[in-house]
Design a protein around this motif. Sequence first.
Motif, PDB file in Angstrom:
ATOM      1  N   GLU A 157       0.946  -1.346   0.123  1.00  0.00           N
ATOM      2  CA  GLU A 157       0.147   0.102   0.088  1.00  0.00           C
ATOM      3  C   GLU A 157       0.768   1.347   0.010  1.00  0.00           C
ATOM      4  O   GLU A 157       2.069   1.285   0.224  1.00  0.00           O
ATOM      5  CB  GLU A 157      -1.024  -0.001   1.257  1.00  0.00           C
ATOM      6  CG  GLU A 157      -0.225  -0.152   2.534  1.00  0.00           C
ATOM      7  CD  GLU A 157      -1.082  -0.137   3.762  1.00  0.00           C
ATOM      8  OE1 GLU A 157      -2.277  -0.734   3.567  1.00  0.00           O
ATOM      9  OE2 GLU A 157      -0.805   0.275   4.677  1.00  0.00           O
ATOM     10  N   THR A 184      -8.269   2.197  -4.249  1.00  0.00           N
ATOM     11  CA  THR A 184      -8.175   3.528  -3.334  1.00  0.00           C
ATOM     12  C   THR A 184      -9.254   3.300  -2.183  1.00  0.00           C
ATOM     13  O   THR A 184     -10.366   2.816  -2.333  1.00  0.00           O
ATOM     14  CB  THR A 184      -8.291   4.876  -4.152  1.00  0.00           C
ATOM     15  OG1 THR A 184      -9.595   4.578  -4.650  1.00  0.00           O
ATOM     16  CG2 THR A 184      -7.111   4.985  -5.083  1.00  0.00           C
ATOM     17  N   LEU A 230      -5.466   8.852   2.764  1.00  0.00           N
ATOM     18  CA  LEU A 230      -5.703   8.157   1.418  1.00  0.00           C
ATOM     19  C   LEU A 230      -4.978   7.050   1.310  1.00  0.00           C
ATOM     20  O   LEU A 230      -3.797   7.243   1.376  1.00  0.00           O
ATOM     21  CB  LEU A 230      -5.721   9.202   0.543  1.00  0.00           C
ATOM     22  CG  LEU A 230      -5.592   8.609  -1.108  1.00  0.00           C
ATOM     23  CD1 LEU A 230      -6.919   8.280  -1.568  1.00  0.00           C
ATOM     24  CD2 LEU A 230      -5.288   9.786  -1.969  1.00  0.00           C
ATOM     25  N   ILE A 245      -3.674   3.676  -1.237  1.00  0.00           N
ATOM     26  CA  ILE A 245      -3.634   3.157  -2.530  1.00  0.00           C
ATOM     27  C   ILE A 245      -3.091   1.800  -2.394  1.00  0.00           C
ATOM     28  O   ILE A 245      -1.965   1.770  -2.060  1.00  0.00           O
ATOM     29  CB  ILE A 245      -2.744   4.264  -3.467  1.00  0.00           C
ATOM     30  CG1 ILE A 245      -3.417   5.440  -3.615  1.00  0.00           C
ATOM     31  CG2 ILE A 245      -2.743   3.436  -4.910  1.00  0.00           C
ATOM     32  CD1 ILE A 245      -2.922   6.614  -2.681  1.00  0.00           C
TER      33      ILE A 245
END
Length: 262
Positions: free
Chosen positions: A60, A92, A99, A101
């Motif tokens: 991640e 996401t 945040l 990803i």
Amino acid sequence: MRKAYWPQLLLLLLISGLCFPFTFALACGPSHPPAGAPAPPQVTATSPVNGATATLPLKEIIIVFSHAVSPCTSYGDIALRDGQNQALSIQTKIDDRQLTIYPQQPLQPEATYRLIVPVSAVSDMYNQPNIPAFELTFQTAAGPRVLLNQKDLAFTDAQPFFCPKIEQLLVPLRAVSTTLGAPIRWDGATQSAIISYQDRQIRLTPAQKQAWINEQPRQLSNAPVLFHDRLYIPLPAVQELFGIAVTWDEATQTATITTTAS
């Protein structure tokens, strides 16, 4: 006699007054936040940091903003690109200020990657979008070396990596099997991999220590791992399953596999 349209007009105005403000509240873009509102969301931290060399596997990428955010109009344009500017498949997730990803394919060793978070990808509770766009560039470290009969084993897709939890090297099963000339297939009915190697018929299942060799149970030191739809096995399992010699050199981060009977 002319019809009176004012009831319909009144109803239309009423609906407009109720619906349009709500619609505008959902939109992201220039707004007029109340006095005392914070500045638009800014990136305050990342993992990995910009310009860093990341150790594989990288599950991640984390972006932390100055305050809580939610998806905005350009959220779907967040992109992770490789050194050839090819976009990688990602997922996401937003949780308060963070945040995250998730790359949907393994990253390659000794490669450069660039994460782009465009303007208006996220916004705060006052509909203030992130400005300006944010980019994060990082490199990936060289992976462990695997030798098969003193020759480097080529990994064109999934890469070996060290798992701190079990303190062992994990190697992609398909790459090892293919190099050994051992056909491998996936049995969907039993959710297991089946390998034919010399006089051995091997069956193993992700997350289970018990494997089967010629229909006889064999307990592995650690279970196979399914990661990014690729099946990995701990290095000692190569010896346990295929009956070949395996060594690990911690100093050089090199695994040596020799196809002689153990």
